[in-house]
Design a protein around this motif. Sequence first.
Motif, PDB file in Angstrom:
ATOM      1  N   GLY A  55      -1.798   2.696  -5.285  1.00  0.00           N
ATOM      2  CA  GLY A  55      -1.396   4.079  -5.062  1.00  0.00           C
ATOM      3  C   GLY A  55      -2.050   5.034  -6.033  1.00  0.00           C
ATOM      4  N   ARG A  56      -1.279   6.009  -6.476  1.00  0.00           N
ATOM      5  CA  ARG A  56      -1.800   7.017  -7.405  1.00  0.00           C
ATOM      6  C   ARG A  56      -1.050   7.001  -8.743  1.00  0.00           C
ATOM      7  N   ASP A  57       0.240   6.579  -8.670  1.00  0.00           N
ATOM      8  CA  ASP A  57       1.122   6.700  -9.843  1.00  0.00           C
ATOM      9  C   ASP A  57       1.842   5.396 -10.140  1.00  0.00           C
ATOM     10  N   ILE A  58       1.259   4.271  -9.742  1.00  0.00           N
ATOM     11  CA  ILE A  58       1.959   2.992  -9.928  1.00  0.00           C
ATOM     12  C   ILE A  58       2.033   2.650 -11.421  1.00  0.00           C
ATOM     13  N   ASP A 116       0.886  -1.168   0.000  1.00  0.00           N
ATOM     14  CA  ASP A 116       0.000   0.000   0.000  1.00  0.00           C
ATOM     15  C   ASP A 116       0.925   1.220   0.000  1.00  0.00           C
ATOM     16  N   THR A 117       1.173   1.794  -1.174  1.00  0.00           N
ATOM     17  CA  THR A 117       2.177   2.873  -1.250  1.00  0.00           C
ATOM     18  C   THR A 117       1.701   4.152  -0.562  1.00  0.00           C
ATOM     19  N   GLY A 118       0.380   4.305  -0.381  1.00  0.00           N
ATOM     20  CA  GLY A 118      -0.135   5.469   0.350  1.00  0.00           C
ATOM     21  C   GLY A 118       0.425   5.503   1.768  1.00  0.00           C
ATOM     22  N   SER A 119       0.699   4.301   2.340  1.00  0.00           N
ATOM     23  CA  SER A 119       1.247   4.232   3.702  1.00  0.00           C
ATOM     24  C   SER A 119       2.602   4.919   3.790  1.00  0.00           C
ATOM     25  N   LEU A 120       3.376   4.850   2.696  1.00  0.00           N
ATOM     26  CA  LEU A 120       4.696   5.487   2.713  1.00  0.00           C
ATOM     27  C   LEU A 120       4.547   7.002   2.840  1.00  0.00           C
ATOM     28  N   TYR A 121       3.629   7.564   2.036  1.00  0.00           N
ATOM     29  CA  TYR A 121       3.378   9.005   2.095  1.00  0.00           C
ATOM     30  C   TYR A 121       2.752   9.382   3.435  1.00  0.00           C
ATOM     31  N   ARG A 122       1.885   8.494   3.948  1.00  0.00           N
ATOM     32  CA  ARG A 122       1.288   8.745   5.263  1.00  0.00           C
ATOM     33  C   ARG A 122       2.370   8.738   6.353  1.00  0.00           C
ATOM     34  N   MET A 123       3.354   7.834   6.243  1.00  0.00           N
ATOM     35  CA  MET A 123       4.428   7.784   7.232  1.00  0.00           C
ATOM     36  C   MET A 123       5.235   9.075   7.220  1.00  0.00           C
ATOM     37  N   ALA A 175     -11.002  17.855  -1.779  1.00  0.00           N
ATOM     38  CA  ALA A 175      -9.748  18.626  -1.672  1.00  0.00           C
ATOM     39  C   ALA A 175      -8.566  17.718  -2.000  1.00  0.00           C
ATOM     40  N   ARG A 176      -8.634  16.461  -1.509  1.00  0.00           N
ATOM     41  CA  ARG A 176      -7.538  15.513  -1.741  1.00  0.00           C
ATOM     42  C   ARG A 176      -7.476  15.141  -3.223  1.00  0.00           C
ATOM     43  N   ASP A 177      -8.644  14.904  -3.850  1.00  0.00           N
ATOM     44  CA  ASP A 177      -8.681  14.593  -5.293  1.00  0.00           C
ATOM     45  C   ASP A 177      -7.997  15.695  -6.088  1.00  0.00           C
ATOM     46  N   ALA A 214      -0.304  13.491   4.109  1.00  0.00           N
ATOM     47  CA  ALA A 214       0.347  12.654   3.087  1.00  0.00           C
ATOM     48  C   ALA A 214       0.164  13.270   1.708  1.00  0.00           C
ATOM     49  N   SER A 215      -1.046  13.722   1.438  1.00  0.00           N
ATOM     50  CA  SER A 215      -1.348  14.312   0.142  1.00  0.00           C
ATOM     51  C   SER A 215      -0.537  15.605  -0.071  1.00  0.00           C
ATOM     52  N   ILE A 216      -0.286  16.331   1.017  1.00  0.00           N
ATOM     53  CA  ILE A 216       0.490  17.589   0.923  1.00  0.00           C
ATOM     54  C   ILE A 216       1.980  17.295   0.673  1.00  0.00           C
ATOM     55  N   VAL A 217       2.546  16.347   1.427  1.00  0.00           N
ATOM     56  CA  VAL A 217       3.973  16.053   1.216  1.00  0.00           C
ATOM     57  C   VAL A 217       4.200  15.372  -0.135  1.00  0.00           C
ATOM     58  N   ALA A 218       3.153  14.695  -0.638  1.00  0.00           N
ATOM     59  CA  ALA A 218       3.278  13.954  -1.901  1.00  0.00           C
ATOM     60  C   ALA A 218       3.412  14.877  -3.115  1.00  0.00           C
ATOM     61  N   VAL A 219       3.163  16.170  -2.924  1.00  0.00           N
ATOM     62  CA  VAL A 219       3.312  17.136  -4.020  1.00  0.00           C
ATOM     63  C   VAL A 219       4.798  17.422  -4.272  1.00  0.00           C
ATOM     64  N   ARG A 223      -5.842  18.043  -5.088  1.00  0.00           N
ATOM     65  CA  ARG A 223      -4.402  18.166  -4.852  1.00  0.00           C
ATOM     66  C   ARG A 223      -3.649  17.020  -5.539  1.00  0.00           C
ATOM     67  N   ASP A 224      -4.197  15.792  -5.426  1.00  0.00           N
ATOM     68  CA  ASP A 224      -3.505  14.622  -5.993  1.00  0.00           C
ATOM     69  C   ASP A 224      -3.499  14.656  -7.520  1.00  0.00           C
ATOM     70  N   SER A 225      -4.567  15.221  -8.124  1.00  0.00           N
ATOM     71  CA  SER A 225      -4.630  15.156  -9.590  1.00  0.00           C
ATOM     72  C   SER A 225      -4.038  16.391 -10.264  1.00  0.00           C
ATOM     73  N   GLN A 226      -3.842  17.479  -9.493  1.00  0.00           N
ATOM     74  CA  GLN A 226      -3.321  18.684 -10.131  1.00  0.00           C
ATOM     75  C   GLN A 226      -1.852  18.942  -9.879  1.00  0.00           C
ATOM     76  N   ARG A 227      -1.199  18.096  -9.076  1.00  0.00           N
ATOM     77  CA  ARG A 227       0.232  18.341  -8.825  1.00  0.00           C
ATOM     78  C   ARG A 227       1.020  18.086 -10.110  1.00  0.00           C
ATOM     79  N   ALA A 228       2.202  18.731 -10.188  1.00  0.00           N
ATOM     80  CA  ALA A 228       2.991  18.644 -11.415  1.00  0.00           C
ATOM     81  C   ALA A 228       3.682  17.294 -11.551  1.00  0.00           C
ATOM     82  N   VAL A 237      10.346  14.358  -2.244  1.00  0.00           N
ATOM     83  CA  VAL A 237       9.720  13.351  -1.368  1.00  0.00           C
ATOM     84  C   VAL A 237       9.387  12.129  -2.214  1.00  0.00           C
ATOM     85  N   ARG A 238       8.798  12.365  -3.381  1.00  0.00           N
ATOM     86  CA  ARG A 238       8.426  11.256  -4.273  1.00  0.00           C
ATOM     87  C   ARG A 238       9.678  10.483  -4.694  1.00  0.00           C
ATOM     88  N   ALA A 239      10.737  11.229  -5.024  1.00  0.00           N
ATOM     89  CA  ALA A 239      11.979  10.587  -5.471  1.00  0.00           C
ATOM     90  C   ALA A 239      12.559   9.709  -4.364  1.00  0.00           C
TER      91      ALA A 239
END
Length: 201
Positions: A112-115, A30-37, A158-160, A81-86, A162-167, A90-92
């Motif tokens: 996840g979102r980008d698997i 569950d890759t969301g857990s990594l961003y949540r951590m 709000a999460r949708d 998690a959604s904020i740091v994931a931008v 942020r997650d779909s509009q990040r670069a 962090v992603r790298a």
Amino acid sequence: MIIAVDGPAAAGKGTIARALARHFGLHFLDTGSLYRMVGLAVLRAGGDPHDSAAAISAARGLRPDSFHDAELRSEAVGAAASIVAVIPEVRAALLDFQRQFAQKPPGAVLDGRDIGTVVCPAADVKLFITASAEVRALRRQKELGASDFKTVLAEIKARDLRDSQRATAPLVAAEDAVVIDTSDMEVGAAVAEAIRIADGG
Ligand code: DC
């Protein structure tokens, strides 16, 4: 065999991905857990998830031992998690771990979102699990035992956004993903459909 399961919050991708892993005898991440951590580490240190330096340092110092922390599932940590994931760094910092996990024999299911688009673009099977924001908010409300539907719906939207509009690595279905809309589906039917698709049927 690598199966990528992407989609927005509370669409049912975790349930489907776990069921696929069980069915095919694959590892599950569950890759969301990594961003949540990362989000939780920043919050616990008294920091702000918007503070890039704090988030990058938390991501680089991540130890998977906090994986089972109960607080990871809270909405506050999901939002962090959604904020740091931008933040691209962090992603790298989390990318190698995910890619190495995917290579573990005999294969893995990652959700996840980008698997399907970034982490495992060569995945054997790509699923994009979605549902209307209202249905997802209802599910999340039940899961969290939250009382106010409007608040949960606003958080999901709000999460949708942020997650779909990040670069970097935004939430989007890969071109070769099969979309499953679970809005009007029981869990069992959605799982059966996912297994059928992964089986190539
Ligand atoms: O799936 P989740 O709700 O646990 O994910 C929490 C947040 O983590 C999500 O809103 C965005 C981020 N995330 C991401 O950017 N990429 C992923 N592969 C997984 C999660």
